[in-house]
Design a protein around this motif. Structure first.
Motif, mmCIF file in Angstrom:
data_model
loop_
_atom_site.group_PDB
_atom_site.id
_atom_site.type_symbol
_atom_site.label_atom_id
_atom_site.label_comp_id
_atom_site.label_asym_id
_atom_site.label_seq_id
_atom_site.Cartn_x
_atom_site.Cartn_y
_atom_site.Cartn_z
ATOM 1 N N LEU A 1 0.825 -1.208 0.000
ATOM 2 C CA LEU A 1 0.000 0.000 0.000
ATOM 3 C C LEU A 1 0.859 1.258 0.000
ATOM 4 O O LEU A 1 0.707 2.142 -0.857
ATOM 5 C CB LEU A 1 -0.924 -0.021 1.220
ATOM 6 C CG LEU A 1 -1.624 1.280 1.608
ATOM 7 C CD1 LEU A 1 -2.586 1.708 0.520
ATOM 8 C CD2 LEU A 1 -2.338 1.138 2.939
ATOM 9 N N VAL A 2 1.771 1.346 0.943
ATOM 10 C CA VAL A 2 2.593 2.557 1.078
ATOM 11 C C VAL A 2 3.587 2.673 -0.069
ATOM 12 O O VAL A 2 3.773 3.759 -0.649
ATOM 13 C CB VAL A 2 3.310 2.556 2.445
ATOM 14 C CG1 VAL A 2 4.235 3.762 2.557
ATOM 15 C CG2 VAL A 2 2.285 2.562 3.576
ATOM 16 N N ALA A 3 4.241 1.551 -0.426
ATOM 17 C CA ALA A 3 5.231 1.595 -1.509
ATOM 18 C C ALA A 3 4.582 1.988 -2.830
ATOM 19 O O ALA A 3 5.119 2.813 -3.591
ATOM 20 C CB ALA A 3 5.914 0.238 -1.639
ATOM 21 N N GLY A 4 3.411 1.418 -3.127
ATOM 22 C CA GLY A 4 2.747 1.754 -4.379
ATOM 23 C C GLY A 4 2.336 3.205 -4.441
ATOM 24 O O GLY A 4 2.499 3.879 -5.474
ATOM 25 N N ALA A 5 1.783 3.724 -3.352
ATOM 26 C CA ALA A 5 1.359 5.124 -3.340
ATOM 27 C C ALA A 5 2.550 6.063 -3.474
ATOM 28 O O ALA A 5 2.486 7.081 -4.185
ATOM 29 C CB ALA A 5 0.593 5.414 -2.054
ATOM 30 N N LEU B 1 -1.543 5.596 -12.414
ATOM 31 C CA LEU B 1 -2.671 4.720 -12.088
ATOM 32 C C LEU B 1 -2.214 3.303 -11.771
ATOM 33 O O LEU B 1 -2.799 2.630 -10.916
ATOM 34 C CB LEU B 1 -3.657 4.712 -13.250
ATOM 35 C CG LEU B 1 -4.419 6.020 -13.491
ATOM 36 C CD1 LEU B 1 -5.188 5.960 -14.800
ATOM 37 C CD2 LEU B 1 -5.354 6.305 -12.329
ATOM 38 N N ALA B 2 -1.177 2.844 -12.465
ATOM 39 C CA ALA B 2 -0.680 1.486 -12.218
ATOM 40 C C ALA B 2 -0.152 1.338 -10.799
ATOM 41 O O ALA B 2 -0.447 0.357 -10.099
ATOM 42 C CB ALA B 2 0.410 1.142 -13.224
ATOM 43 N N TYR B 3 0.622 2.316 -10.349
ATOM 44 C CA TYR B 3 1.170 2.223 -8.996
ATOM 45 C C TYR B 3 0.086 2.395 -7.935
ATOM 46 O O TYR B 3 0.165 1.783 -6.861
ATOM 47 C CB TYR B 3 2.281 3.256 -8.808
ATOM 48 C CG TYR B 3 3.614 2.804 -9.375
ATOM 49 C CD1 TYR B 3 4.318 1.763 -8.788
ATOM 50 C CD2 TYR B 3 4.157 3.409 -10.501
ATOM 51 C CE1 TYR B 3 5.539 1.340 -9.301
ATOM 52 C CE2 TYR B 3 5.379 2.996 -11.024
ATOM 53 C CZ TYR B 3 6.058 1.957 -10.421
ATOM 54 O OH TYR B 3 7.263 1.530 -10.936
ATOM 55 N N THR B 4 -0.925 3.200 -8.219
ATOM 56 C CA THR B 4 -2.018 3.287 -7.247
ATOM 57 C C THR B 4 -2.859 2.003 -7.252
ATOM 58 O O THR B 4 -3.461 1.659 -6.234
ATOM 59 C CB THR B 4 -2.922 4.493 -7.546
ATOM 60 O OG1 THR B 4 -3.409 4.417 -8.896
ATOM 61 C CG2 THR B 4 -2.169 5.794 -7.341
ATOM 62 N N THR B 5 -2.913 1.310 -8.395
ATOM 63 C CA THR B 5 -3.553 -0.016 -8.408
ATOM 64 C C THR B 5 -2.794 -0.973 -7.509
ATOM 65 O O THR B 5 -3.397 -1.726 -6.727
ATOM 66 C CB THR B 5 -3.595 -0.568 -9.845
ATOM 67 O OG1 THR B 5 -4.429 0.266 -10.639
ATOM 68 C CG2 THR B 5 -4.137 -1.983 -9.857
ATOM 69 N N MET B 6 -1.480 -0.955 -7.613
ATOM 70 C CA MET B 6 -0.654 -1.760 -6.714
ATOM 71 C C MET B 6 -0.950 -1.409 -5.255
ATOM 72 O O MET B 6 -1.105 -2.290 -4.390
ATOM 73 C CB MET B 6 0.819 -1.517 -7.044
ATOM 74 C CG MET B 6 1.812 -1.989 -6.004
ATOM 75 S SD MET B 6 3.478 -1.400 -6.403
ATOM 76 C CE MET B 6 4.278 -1.638 -4.806
ATOM 77 N N PHE C 1 -13.915 3.006 -10.133
ATOM 78 C CA PHE C 1 -13.205 4.265 -10.362
ATOM 79 C C PHE C 1 -11.884 4.060 -11.096
ATOM 80 O O PHE C 1 -11.479 4.907 -11.903
ATOM 81 C CB PHE C 1 -13.024 5.064 -9.063
ATOM 82 C CG PHE C 1 -12.104 4.481 -8.024
ATOM 83 C CD1 PHE C 1 -10.745 4.343 -8.219
ATOM 84 C CD2 PHE C 1 -12.616 4.123 -6.769
ATOM 85 C CE1 PHE C 1 -9.908 3.840 -7.234
ATOM 86 C CE2 PHE C 1 -11.800 3.616 -5.782
ATOM 87 C CZ PHE C 1 -10.428 3.474 -6.020
ATOM 88 N N LYS C 2 -11.205 2.938 -10.886
ATOM 89 C CA LYS C 2 -9.920 2.757 -11.558
ATOM 90 C C LYS C 2 -10.122 2.409 -13.029
ATOM 91 O O LYS C 2 -9.364 2.869 -13.892
ATOM 92 C CB LYS C 2 -9.119 1.670 -10.844
ATOM 93 C CG LYS C 2 -7.663 1.595 -11.313
ATOM 94 C CD LYS C 2 -6.912 2.913 -11.156
ATOM 95 C CE LYS C 2 -6.717 3.327 -9.718
ATOM 96 N NZ LYS C 2 -5.799 2.515 -8.956
ATOM 97 N N GLY C 3 -11.151 1.593 -13.337
ATOM 98 C CA GLY C 3 -11.445 1.338 -14.743
ATOM 99 C C GLY C 3 -11.791 2.623 -15.477
ATOM 100 O O GLY C 3 -11.347 2.856 -16.614
ATOM 101 N N ALA C 4 -12.570 3.486 -14.849
ATOM 102 C CA ALA C 4 -12.933 4.758 -15.475
ATOM 103 C C ALA C 4 -11.712 5.651 -15.684
ATOM 104 O O ALA C 4 -11.540 6.247 -16.758
ATOM 105 C CB ALA C 4 -13.969 5.476 -14.607
ATOM 106 N N LEU C 5 -10.850 5.753 -14.679
ATOM 107 C CA LEU C 5 -9.677 6.622 -14.800
ATOM 108 C C LEU C 5 -8.695 6.115 -15.836
ATOM 109 O O LEU C 5 -8.059 6.906 -16.555
ATOM 110 C CB LEU C 5 -8.991 6.759 -13.435
ATOM 111 C CG LEU C 5 -9.707 7.665 -12.425
ATOM 112 C CD1 LEU C 5 -9.028 7.617 -11.073
ATOM 113 C CD2 LEU C 5 -9.765 9.106 -12.947
#
Length: 792
Positions: free
Chosen positions: A286-290, A303-308, A339-343
């Motif tokens: 969570l923290v590393a991806g953000a 978006l990919a890293y926030t998906t992670m 929301f992630k599919g839309a973004l």
């Protein structure tokens, strides 16, 4: 039509339509997307029929027997968890197919893309609907294969090929770990279906194999759902076209690991190991991806890293075991898919219409693309956890699960606030920065996207709003059945848009405040993260490249060492292993046979045959050339054939005569053609090792035969073949019936081996003959050239 038949057809329909998608696209062009989108829409409509049944707490199972002897079936399990996933996969899949029609309009391989995306859709549907262990594993691996095809779709670029291979290696390796875990689970429980396994949780947790099963399952789930340190393949997979990113890496494939953990939570969850490993890896991801998302300027990579990061949050919630954690995971999974599919689709629209997706090169698009801006803002509000969107409900439930006063909850709540605040900043950077501010110069003149592009993200953004506004109905039909399936017991989700004064709301306010601060200082954060990452100099992504290089080098070294290209080396190694296997067991376990009994009155004709065999052996050893040795070798085979004949096996003897005759003739012809007539002129010191290996193999086979023949004869097989050869196979010759009918597949394999060997010999003979002809032709050419020169 029967509901079971319809379900079977619904699971197989995407694969069938994938076969005709290229032809349909060649006929209709990008408009084929409207027809192909009807396939996932039909699947969505079929599974929507299960909602009333599942919302009442019922579980629907069905299927067909696959391998009865191993209790393996093609079966499905429809409960709150699998139904939610199937509806997300098919519903978002229909929108993605439409989106792909517009995004890849005019692409020469658009039909192939449709085929790949439909195959992936079918694989993912089969995975989440599987009740059988084997069925789940088959579809699990199919998702890896089809995602490899999709990520590497633009195979002309090296980056796309590398990303596809990386995803296949990581997720495929995790699939092997999962297979091992499922096999152990099967052996421990004797169960091959998840619907039956749910009642076996207490026994499994007390089993000594529990930790092994847990670690292997986590290996499969963590690699598939990009948990740290296996996260690196997910951002690299953004080399795929944007429809792939929007589908595989926000709503479907990357959640397969999360689905597996949720499915096995009633069986494996609740233990200290589960409640330590999952939250630890989840919160780290969570923290590393953000933090890594803040570093990026590419919209898709952000978006990919926030998906992670979101996947880490889901894993953390699944493993916490706290009240409300399961409900929060169920809510956030649905909210994230929307929301992630839309973004992702919004990022694709910006790239498609402006020619750039670099955040620092975009600005002022609001007037040219107002509809896209509204969609992006709605999705960002849900991602940021703001009302009145479904993401707000999910965030409130998350903080309700982390609002206890103990140290563990405080630590996880603080890290969750940090991760969510960073994701808040990234969400609004994507939704605001490209559209506000001064108009930037872009490679393409920006304008609003066609309907095929904006329809999908608009539906998903509006769905995130409508689910929150009708939260009571959404919880009754979706959230509560899903949470109940994850928990393995009835759960009721009751969170609504009405503010609940308390710790969760306070933590939400802190998250929003921190998110606003991060957004305003995004440039400084990006620079700080760049400095930190530059100091590391190494990471899992670079480590993967080093691992692959080391793997290739070691493979080359091993191949050169053990595949030298010399037949004598291969034969020597083979016979050494045969001798070791035959002699090690008797010496290790003391399984030596009794000394054989030699009768004093051996019949003269039997003694003569033995003498002939020995004479043939001596002839081989003193043969002046290899051709003579081959002919002498046939004496051994003829002697064995005579023994078969004397002991009442004329058909076996005839077969042996035929084999020996043909072997000698074929080998003699080949040897003559290849001119391998010289004898073995090696010195004695080189012959002695071969002699020792030959004696060891001979001794081993002798001991094995003596031990086998010393065991009391078991006539059960004889009685079986005598009884059934005539009645089943309709043959009076028992030996022929065994070879042709009872061992038909084995005999076919032997024939195939002989045929391949014959073809190989023929190829060698022709190759050698061709080489000799070319050499002779070359020599003649040289002579002719020399003659011309002399004459000149």
């Amino acid at each position: 039509m029967d509901i079971a038949v319809l379900t079977f057809l619904a699971l197989g329909l995407p694969f069938v339509v994938a076969l005709v998608a290229p032809a349909l696209t060649r006929l209709l062009g990008h408009n084929a997307a409207w027809i192909l989108a009807l396939v996932p829409a039909a699947v969505f409509a079929h599974f929507l029929r299960f909602v009333p049944e599942v919302s009442n707490g019922e579980i629907v199972t069905g299927g067909y027997v696959w391998i009865p002897s191993f209790n393996v079936s093609f079966s499905w399990l429809i409960d709150g968890l699998s139904l939610t996933f199937v509806l997300l996969i098919s519903g978002i899949g229909a929108l993605i197919v439409l989106y792909s029609g517009g995004y890849l309009k005019g692409h020469p391989h658009q039909g192939r893309f449709f085929s790949f995306i439909l195959m992936f859709m079918g694989s993912m549907q089969g995975l989440v609907a599987s009740d059988s262990f084997l069925m789940l594993f088959v579809f699990w691996e199919l998702t890896s294969i089809t995602s490899f095809l999709l990520i590497g779709f633009d195979h002309g670029r090296e980056a796309a090929r590398r990303a596809a291979l990386q995803a296949l290696v990581v997720t495929g390796g995790g699939g092997l770990l999962l297979l091992a875990g499922l096999l152990i689970l099967w052996n421990v429980s004797g169960i091959t279906q998840f619907s039956l396994l749910l009642s076996f949780g207490s026994e499994l947790k007390q089993s000594p194999f529990y930790l092994a099963v847990l670690l292997l399952v986590l290996g499969g789930a963590f690699t598939k759902s990009a948990q740290f340190p296996f996260h690196f393949w997910l951002p690299n997979a953004m080399e795929a076209p944007t429809p792939v990113s929007a589908y595989l890496h926000s709503a479907t494939m990357v959640k397969a690991g999360v689905y597996l953990l949720m499915r096995l939570n009633p069986v494996l969850g609740g233990t200290p190991e589960w409640q330590i490993l999952l939250p630890l890896f989840g919160v780290t991801t969570l923290v590393a991806g953000a933090a890594l998302a803040v570093r990026q300027t590419d919209l898709k990579l952000m978006l990919a890293y926030t998906t992670m990061s979101s996947l880490g949050l889901l894993v953390m919630l699944t493993g916490l075991g706290e009240p409300y954690a399961i409900e929060a995971a169920a809510l956030y999974l649905v909210a994230h898919a929307l929301f992630k599919g839309a973004l992702f689709m919004v990022a694709g629209i910006i790239d498609h219409e402006t020619g750039s997706r670099n955040l620092t090169e975009l600005g002022g698009l609001r007037s040219a693309m107002p509809l896209t801006f509204a969609i992006a803002l709605g999705a960002a509000l849900s991602m940021g956890g703001l009302p009145p969107f479904f993401g707000f409900l999910a965030k409130e439930e998350i903080y309700a699960a982390l609002s206890a006063a103990d140290l563990r909850s405080i630590v996880f709540a603080a890290l969750a606030i940090l991760g969510n605040a960073l994701m808040f900043a990234v969400a609004f950077a994507i939704a605001l920065n490209p559209f506000l501010g001064p108009k930037a110069s872009t490679p393409l003149h920006p304008h609003e996207a066609p309907v095929q592009l904006w329809l999908g993200p608009a539906v998903l953004a509006l769905k995130g709003l409508s689910l929150a506004l009708m939260s009571g109905l959404a919880h009754r039909l979706i959230s509560s059945p899903m949470a109940s399936a994850i928990a393995g017991e009835p759960r009721s989700v009751e969170i609504s848009l009405v503010p609940h004064i308390g710790a969760p709301l306070l933590l939400s306010v802190v998250t929003v405040a921190a998110g606003v601060g991060f957004y305003l200082s995004l440039a400084r954060l990006r620079g700080a993260m760049a400095t930190i990452l530059a100091d590391f100099g190494w990471g899992p992504d670079r480590g993967f490249d080093q691992f692959m290089r080391a793997l290739v080098r070691s493979a080359v070294a091993v191949t050169r060492r053990f595949q030298s290209g010399r037949l004598d080396v291969y034969m020597t190694v083979t016979f050494i292993l045969v001798a070791v296997v035959l002699l090690a067991i008797p010496f290790r376990y003391g399984e030596f046979p009794r000394a054989p009994f030699f009768a004093a009155d051996v019949p003269l004709h039997e003694l003569a045959i033995m003498i002939i065999a020995v004479a043939g052996l001596a002839a081989i050893m003193v043969a002046p050339d290899r051709l003579t040795a081959i002919v002498s070798l046939g004496v051994q085979g003829f002697a064995v054939a005579m023994i078969f004949l004397l002991y009442g096996a004329p058909d076996l003897s005839f077969t042996q005569f035929m084999i020996e005759t043909l072997s000698v003739v074929v080998l003699a012809l080949v040897m003559t053609r290849l001119r391998l007539s010289p004898s073995d002129h090696r010195p004695l010191r080189q012959k002695l090792p071969d002699l020792a290996i030959a004696l060891a193999c001979g001794l081993g086979f002798c001991l094995l035969l003596l031990r086998a023949t010393g065991v009391p004869f078991n006539a059960s097989l004889t009685e079986f073949f005598n009884q059934y050869s005539k009645s089943i196979a309709h043959g009076a010759n028992v030996v022929n019936v065994i070879i042709v009918d009872f061992r038909g597949t084995d005999t076919l394999g032997e024939i195939t081996v002989v045929m391949i060997a014959g073809l190989a010999i023929l190829a060698l003979v022709r190759l050698r003959a061709g080489a000799l002809k070319r050499a002779a032709a070359g020599a003649e050419k040289v002579v002719d050239e020399q003659d011309v020169e002399e004459r000149v």
